[in-house]
Scaffold this motif. Structure first.
Motif, PDB file in Angstrom:
ATOM      1  N   SER A  19      55.847  32.134  50.441  1.00 58.94           N
ATOM      2  CA  SER A  19      55.190  30.842  50.228  1.00 58.94           C
ATOM      3  C   SER A  19      55.131  29.973  51.480  1.00 58.94           C
ATOM      4  O   SER A  19      54.281  29.085  51.576  1.00 58.94           O
ATOM      5  N   PHE A  89      52.888  38.189  46.513  1.00 61.90           N
ATOM      6  CA  PHE A  89      52.313  37.443  45.396  1.00 61.90           C
ATOM      7  C   PHE A  89      51.813  36.036  45.755  1.00 61.90           C
ATOM      8  O   PHE A  89      50.674  35.690  45.417  1.00 61.90           O
ATOM      9  N   PRO A  90      52.617  35.180  46.423  1.00 60.51           N
ATOM     10  CA  PRO A  90      52.113  33.826  46.718  1.00 60.51           C
ATOM     11  C   PRO A  90      50.839  33.841  47.558  1.00 60.51           C
ATOM     12  O   PRO A  90      49.902  33.077  47.291  1.00 60.51           O
ATOM     13  N   VAL A  93      47.811  34.851  45.410  1.00 65.54           N
ATOM     14  CA  VAL A  93      47.377  33.776  44.491  1.00 65.54           C
ATOM     15  C   VAL A  93      46.640  32.682  45.254  1.00 65.54           C
ATOM     16  O   VAL A  93      45.567  32.219  44.833  1.00 65.54           O
ATOM     17  N   ALA A  96      43.308  34.023  46.405  1.00 60.31           N
ATOM     18  CA  ALA A  96      42.387  34.127  45.271  1.00 60.31           C
ATOM     19  C   ALA A  96      41.801  32.756  44.919  1.00 60.31           C
ATOM     20  O   ALA A  96      40.606  32.647  44.584  1.00 60.31           O
ATOM     21  N   PHE A  97      42.619  31.718  45.019  1.00 56.27           N
ATOM     22  CA  PHE A  97      42.142  30.362  44.748  1.00 56.27           C
ATOM     23  C   PHE A  97      41.066  29.965  45.763  1.00 56.27           C
ATOM     24  O   PHE A  97      40.015  29.427  45.399  1.00 56.27           O
ATOM     25  N   SER A 259      46.455  39.847  52.963  1.00 62.17           N
ATOM     26  CA  SER A 259      46.064  39.284  51.668  1.00 62.17           C
ATOM     27  C   SER A 259      44.613  38.816  51.691  1.00 62.17           C
ATOM     28  O   SER A 259      44.035  38.529  50.633  1.00 62.17           O
ATOM     29  N   THR A 262      42.190  40.275  49.317  1.00 63.31           N
ATOM     30  CA  THR A 262      41.938  39.629  48.021  1.00 63.31           C
ATOM     31  C   THR A 262      40.663  38.794  48.082  1.00 63.31           C
ATOM     32  O   THR A 262      39.807  38.854  47.176  1.00 63.31           O
ATOM     33  N   THR A 278      43.343  44.283  46.705  1.00 62.66           N
ATOM     34  CA  THR A 278      44.752  43.952  46.946  1.00 62.66           C
ATOM     35  C   THR A 278      45.643  45.153  46.667  1.00 62.66           C
ATOM     36  O   THR A 278      46.526  45.489  47.465  1.00 62.66           O
TER      37      THR A 278
END
Length: 373
Positions: A19, A89-90, A93, A96-97, A259, A262, A278
């Motif tokens: 993060s 994961f962070p 996400v 993707a946003f 990432s 993604t 991904t």
């Protein structure tokens, strides 16, 4: 501590790093070294260096693979998968946003004021890691000279994997010239992945394309963009502007730069394409580390491979130094960024117990405030 407690500890740590880990692989590895070696003492600095050197010699995103190694050291194969997933994961996400915003509105949000001070702070973290790892890696004068030469060669633009292998071979040459003998008691398995002809389903094509990239991608994640330019833009699957914007997303999001797969997958086929890209880009890394990690202690027992690894470890530190020098040229652009870098260096060297996450957040806050002046 029970295995479930260890897995929870791994999940929390690598989710946090995923993060806040801005700045690319060198910065990620610097933060990892601080957390798993200095604070938690999951392994020795020497073993961390061995993992780093070995990771540089296999395909895939180096910092992500290092998280997997660290997880494996703490809690076996389950720890490997938990660490890798929580680190990725962070970033996935957040990316993707951004991909959704981009698809909806055709542009990326303006975030420059918030990341202005992060790069100078990250440079300080990298310098500290290079200093600590360098003290362990440079075991003699010859390795020190080799490290300086490796830095120079990296700055001249020579491919990272060539530098690592070249240093390793020089290390072997020095070993044999000293007249020492040894036997090769281990081997490194090679995973051969045959590309399958993509099917008619768009997401299947995306999956196979990114699976191929993840299986053969060496060096910096930025090599990914050169490959995608010829693989996707040339075939009309992606526009060059979308690829350029994908590069921008890689710069402004924490975690592994890969990432951005993604983001690219989302532009190609929505959420299904994002998931396929991904999964494809990161799956080979999990497999490579799963195969490699148990072999590293055995490799250390061989005198020949030990000489090779010692030289590769010095080269790996040299790569970090070279990245730091290049980043400094890009990040230290005015008095504000220089001031942030100096303040961050003082923090990491004088207040050694300060968490690297606070250094990053402090740099971001200083940057934002100084821009108001």
């Amino acid at each position: 501590m029970s295995n479930s407690s260890k897995l929870k500890e791994i999940a929390i740590l690598f989710f946090k790093l995923g993060s806040i880990a801005f700045g690319g692989p060198a910065a990620h590895i610097a933060m990892m070294e601080d957390e798993v070696v200095r604070k938690r003492k999951w392994m020795t600095q020497e073993h961390f260096l061995d993992l780093m050197g070995a990771t540089n010699l296999i395909p895939g995103p180096n910092s992500t693979e290092m998280t997997m190694h660290c997880g494996h050291e703490r809690a076996g194969w389950k720890g490997l998968f938990v660490a890798g997933f929580c680190f990725i994961f962070p970033a996935v996400v957040i990316t993707a946003f951004f991909a959704w915003l981009y698809q909806e509105y055709g542009q990326l949000p303006e975030v420059e004021p918030f990341i202005y001070g992060i790069k100078p702070a990250v440079i300080a973290i990298i310098v500290m890691a290079a200093y600590k790892l360098g003290k362990k890696a440079v075991k003699n004068t010859m390795l020190g000279i080799l490290g300086v030469l490796a830095i120079a060669v990296c700055l001249l633009g020579v491919n990272e994997i060539m530098v690592l292998l070249g240093c390793g071979l020089i290390g072997l040459l020095i070993y044999f010239l000293k007249g020492k003998s040894g036997t090769l008691k281990t081997f490194i398995p090679l995973l051969l992945i045959q590309a399958i002809e993509p099917g008619k389903v768009a997401s299947a094509k995306i999956l196979l394309s990114f699976l191929k990239v993840g299986a053969i991608l060496y060096g910096s994640g930025y090599v990914l963009f050169a490959f995608l330019d010829s693989e996707l833009v040339a075939n009309g699957w992606l526009t060059r502007q979308e690829l350029i914007d994908a590069v921008a997303v890689g710069q402004i999001t924490p975690g592994p730069v890969l990432s951005t797969a993604t983001f690219i997958g989302w532009q190609m086929n929505g959420i299904s394409g994002a998931l396929a890209a991904t999964f494809g880009i990161f799956l080979p890394s999990f497999l490579f580390v799963l195969l490699l990690n148990p072999l590293i202690p055995k490799m250390r027992k061989s005198k020949i491979i030990r000489a090779f690894l010692d030289a590769v470890n010095v080269a790996a530190v040299a790569l970090i130094v070279a990245v730091c020098i290049e980043m400094s040229g890009e990040a230290l652009i005015d008095w504000r960024t220089i001031l942030i870098a100096i303040a961050s260096l003082v923090t990491v060297f004088v207040f050694k117990k300060v968490n690297s996450a606070y250094v990053v957040l402090g740099g971001a806050l200083m940057g934002y405030v100084l821009l108001l002046i």
